[in-house]
Design a protein around this motif. Sequence first.
Motif, mmCIF file in Angstrom:
data_model
loop_
_atom_site.group_PDB
_atom_site.id
_atom_site.type_symbol
_atom_site.label_atom_id
_atom_site.label_comp_id
_atom_site.label_asym_id
_atom_site.label_seq_id
_atom_site.Cartn_x
_atom_site.Cartn_y
_atom_site.Cartn_z
ATOM 1 N N VAL A 183 42.089 31.680 33.115
ATOM 2 C CA VAL A 183 41.184 31.953 32.000
ATOM 3 C C VAL A 183 41.745 33.132 31.225
ATOM 4 N N THR A 184 41.848 32.996 29.917
ATOM 5 C CA THR A 184 42.408 34.029 29.052
ATOM 6 C C THR A 184 41.391 34.421 27.993
ATOM 7 N N GLY A 185 41.284 35.718 27.748
ATOM 8 C CA GLY A 185 40.370 36.203 26.719
ATOM 9 C C GLY A 185 40.759 37.585 26.262
ATOM 10 N N ALA A 186 40.072 38.064 25.236
ATOM 11 C CA ALA A 186 40.358 39.387 24.685
ATOM 12 C C ALA A 186 39.899 40.479 25.635
ATOM 13 N N ASN A 187 40.673 41.551 25.710
ATOM 14 C CA ASN A 187 40.293 42.753 26.444
ATOM 15 C C ASN A 187 39.168 43.423 25.665
ATOM 16 N N TYR A 188 37.989 43.522 26.261
ATOM 17 C CA TYR A 188 36.830 44.073 25.548
ATOM 18 C C TYR A 188 37.090 45.496 25.063
ATOM 19 N N LEU A 189 37.898 46.252 25.814
ATOM 20 C CA LEU A 189 38.170 47.639 25.448
ATOM 21 C C LEU A 189 39.331 47.761 24.461
ATOM 22 N N ALA A 190 40.090 46.670 24.295
ATOM 23 C CA ALA A 190 41.204 46.653 23.338
ATOM 24 C C ALA A 190 41.309 45.235 22.802
ATOM 25 N N PRO A 191 40.461 44.884 21.818
ATOM 26 C CA PRO A 191 40.313 43.488 21.389
ATOM 27 C C PRO A 191 41.598 42.808 20.941
ATOM 28 N N ASN A 192 42.597 43.562 20.542
ATOM 29 C CA ASN A 192 43.853 42.950 20.120
ATOM 30 C C ASN A 192 44.743 42.544 21.296
ATOM 31 N N GLN A 193 44.322 42.907 22.486
ATOM 32 C CA GLN A 193 45.100 42.612 23.693
ATOM 33 C C GLN A 193 44.459 41.453 24.442
ATOM 34 N N GLN A 194 45.275 40.492 24.869
ATOM 35 C CA GLN A 194 44.801 39.357 25.650
ATOM 36 C C GLN A 194 44.989 39.626 27.145
ATOM 37 N N VAL A 195 43.998 39.227 27.932
ATOM 38 C CA VAL A 195 44.042 39.382 29.386
ATOM 39 C C VAL A 195 43.844 38.008 30.023
ATOM 40 N N SER A 196 44.633 37.702 31.032
ATOM 41 C CA SER A 196 44.501 36.430 31.756
ATOM 42 C C SER A 196 44.214 36.700 33.222
ATOM 43 N N ILE A 197 43.344 35.888 33.797
ATOM 44 C CA ILE A 197 43.092 35.937 35.238
ATOM 45 C C ILE A 197 43.334 34.539 35.791
ATOM 46 N N GLU A 198 43.874 34.462 36.990
ATOM 47 C CA GLU A 198 44.243 33.185 37.581
ATOM 48 C C GLU A 198 44.134 33.287 39.090
ATOM 49 N N MET A 199 43.748 32.182 39.726
ATOM 50 C CA MET A 199 43.683 32.176 41.189
ATOM 51 C C MET A 199 43.891 30.755 41.696
ATOM 52 N N LYS A 200 44.557 30.652 42.848
ATOM 53 C CA LYS A 200 44.595 29.423 43.626
ATOM 54 C C LYS A 200 44.406 29.812 45.083
ATOM 55 N N GLN A 201 43.995 28.880 45.905
ATOM 56 C CA GLN A 201 43.715 29.195 47.303
ATOM 57 C C GLN A 201 44.188 28.060 48.212
ATOM 58 N N THR A 202 44.642 28.428 49.390
ATOM 59 C CA THR A 202 44.897 27.492 50.476
ATOM 60 C C THR A 202 44.358 28.132 51.751
ATOM 61 N N GLY A 203 44.000 27.318 52.701
ATOM 62 C CA GLY A 203 43.481 27.878 53.941
ATOM 63 C C GLY A 203 43.530 26.889 55.085
ATOM 64 N N LEU A 204 43.568 27.425 56.293
ATOM 65 C CA LEU A 204 43.540 26.649 57.517
ATOM 66 C C LEU A 204 42.525 27.273 58.462
ATOM 67 N N GLY A 205 41.908 26.450 59.272
ATOM 68 C CA GLY A 205 40.965 26.977 60.249
ATOM 69 C C GLY A 205 40.942 26.124 61.502
ATOM 70 N N VAL A 206 40.860 26.764 62.649
ATOM 71 C CA VAL A 206 40.781 26.073 63.936
ATOM 72 C C VAL A 206 39.719 26.752 64.786
ATOM 73 N N SER A 207 38.886 25.967 65.447
ATOM 74 C CA SER A 207 37.875 26.536 66.333
ATOM 75 C C SER A 207 37.694 25.639 67.552
ATOM 76 N N ILE A 208 37.255 26.257 68.628
ATOM 77 C CA ILE A 208 36.926 25.517 69.854
ATOM 78 C C ILE A 208 35.482 25.823 70.207
ATOM 79 N N VAL A 209 34.713 24.772 70.388
ATOM 80 C CA VAL A 209 33.310 24.907 70.801
ATOM 81 C C VAL A 209 33.226 24.563 72.282
ATOM 82 N N TRP A 210 32.705 25.493 73.024
ATOM 83 C CA TRP A 210 32.568 25.306 74.472
ATOM 84 C C TRP A 210 31.113 25.576 74.844
#
Length: 251
Positions: A222-249
């Motif tokens: 997502v890209t948008g203007a920096n509220y404190l410096a409107p002439n500057q563009q700021v981008s934020i980005e994220m991706k995720q991967t994950g693994l999980g293992v559990s044992i129920v006893w």
Amino acid sequence: MNEQTRLGVSPIYVVQQFEAQGLENFAPFSQSPEALTNNGTDTSTGFGVQLGISHAINSSLSLGASYRSAVSMEEFDSYKGLFAEQGGFELPSSFQLGAAYKLTPSNQVVFDWQKINYSEVKSIANPINNLMSAPLGANAGAGFGWNDMTIYKLGYQWQRTPQQKIRFGVSYTEQPIPSSQVILNILAPGVQEWHFTTGFSHSFTNKVQLNAMAFYSPAKKVTGANYLAPNQQVSIEMKQTGLGVSIVWEI
């Protein structure tokens, strides 16, 4: 209730931890600049409740609904100059509807609809625009500007053997951060929209079960203007991967 309808109530106990660094440029906008950044890890705990009901229409179709209350959390005192309401960061309430349908005795599909009410929490929902009328940390102080989220989930379960279940799932939501709110969300760039999951469970005995899962959420920017410096563009980005293992006893 009866054999077709089940009702459940459970308490929720939550532990949150937070740490911020490098936010010195926001000090002039904070009512407590000494509690804004670089104060190590702070911990907050809180309680809530979850209610759920399910009803079997017939041997193939079941419907369900659940509600999780807002979770009232302790303030992050070390960051009361950052989060609205003097460090408040509660968890919002959510509501979920679902249906499960057995295609065959060993194949089942599940669909869920979920609404998360971020607008209830000022530190999450207050817009960055508030920065000009109220300092960070005040009740009306700027937050992350998140919108409420609606999430759609589709899952499939295969009962491969009496002891083993294999699952696949996908979910979609429109990410909650408007482009006008990107500057503060460098702290919380939760912009992914798609999530893909798989997993299995295997019962070795009546008391011992192995569970494993993996998920992948592709990158979203997502890209948008920096509220404190409107002439500057700021981008934020994220991706995720994950693994999980559990044992129920079971003892």
